[in-house]
Design a protein around this motif. Structure first.
Motif, mmCIF file in Angstrom:
data_model
loop_
_atom_site.group_PDB
_atom_site.id
_atom_site.type_symbol
_atom_site.label_atom_id
_atom_site.label_comp_id
_atom_site.label_asym_id
_atom_site.label_seq_id
_atom_site.Cartn_x
_atom_site.Cartn_y
_atom_site.Cartn_z
ATOM 1 N N SER A 36 -3.042 4.860 -0.912
ATOM 2 C CA SER A 36 -2.178 5.219 -2.029
ATOM 3 C C SER A 36 -1.389 4.016 -2.536
ATOM 4 C CB SER A 36 -1.201 6.312 -1.603
ATOM 5 O OG SER A 36 -0.304 5.805 -0.624
ATOM 6 N N LEU A 47 -4.866 -2.027 -5.084
ATOM 7 C CA LEU A 47 -5.493 -0.869 -4.459
ATOM 8 C C LEU A 47 -6.968 -1.115 -4.119
ATOM 9 C CD1 LEU A 47 -4.765 2.059 -3.667
ATOM 10 C CD2 LEU A 47 -5.614 2.759 -5.891
ATOM 11 N N GLU A 48 -7.717 -1.689 -5.030
ATOM 12 C CA GLU A 48 -9.144 -1.918 -4.779
ATOM 13 C C GLU A 48 -9.372 -2.940 -3.670
ATOM 14 O OE1 GLU A 48 -11.694 -0.050 -5.814
ATOM 15 O OE2 GLU A 48 -10.098 1.161 -6.700
ATOM 16 N N LYS A 51 -8.705 -1.090 -0.396
ATOM 17 C CA LYS A 51 -9.827 -0.199 -0.074
ATOM 18 C C LYS A 51 -11.016 -0.994 0.449
ATOM 19 C CE LYS A 51 -11.306 3.030 -2.644
ATOM 20 N NZ LYS A 51 -11.849 3.720 -3.826
ATOM 21 N N THR A 71 -9.305 6.771 -2.455
ATOM 22 C CA THR A 71 -8.014 6.597 -3.110
ATOM 23 C C THR A 71 -7.316 7.941 -3.131
ATOM 24 O OG1 THR A 71 -8.891 4.851 -4.518
ATOM 25 C CG2 THR A 71 -6.861 5.897 -5.243
#
Length: 163
Positions: A36, A47-48, A51, A71
């Motif tokens: 998150s 975020l990517e 991940k 996500t």
């Protein structure tokens, strides 16, 4: 096999997070790591990138059969849990302070959607590690290589090379 969600910002994903993932999977759970964006935290990795580093760490550990990285959409965690059929949330506890922070949320999740929280005590070898402390130590030029899986360390170094 029941599905559980391990939510967090994971900025960066630490060896403590990896240990929780491994242990939740060993208990017979399908683990969804829900990454998150936390607007109240000063982030370092997008975020990517997070991940990708988590996925690579999971792959390096041979956990891809039981662990998936997704996500976490905006909204309530319990709505995400219901959407994917998860019966519980997994959270790590490093200290009594973590329990004091986590307990009201666990009770609210139970109240809202009958979603339980499984608390796992962190391994004593990683109980001092937090993502925010790792970012701080790294930003000040300290060595964090023994606190992060390789893909997270690589991502952190690319995002903020220390001279």
């Amino acid at each position: 096999m029941s599905t559980v969600v391990l939510p967090g910002s994971f900025d960066p994903f630490t060896l403590g997070h990896l240990d929780l993932t491994r242990r939740a999977a060993a208990l017979g759970h399908q683990v969804i790591i829900a990454v998150s964006h936390n607007p109240s935290k000063q982030g370092m990795l997008d975020l990517e990138t997070r991940k990708a580093a988590i996925s690579a760490s999971v792959e390096d550990e041979g956990l891809t059969a039981t662990v998936e990285v997704r996500t976490l959409p905006k909204g309530l965690l319990v709505d995400f849990c219901r959407e994917i059929g998860a019966g519980a949330v997994v959270r790590g506890l490093r200290s009594q302070l973590d329990l004091a922070y986590e307990e009201p949320m666990a009770r609210m999740n139970r109240h809202l959607a009958r979603i339980d929280t499984i608390f796992l005590l962190t391994d004593s070898a990683s109980s001092h590690i937090s993502s925010s402390l790792v970012r701080e130590v790294h930003g000040l030029g300290g060595d964090v290589s023994d606190m992060l899986p390789g893909p997270s360390l690589d991502a952190l170094r690319r995002a903020s090379p220390v001279s």
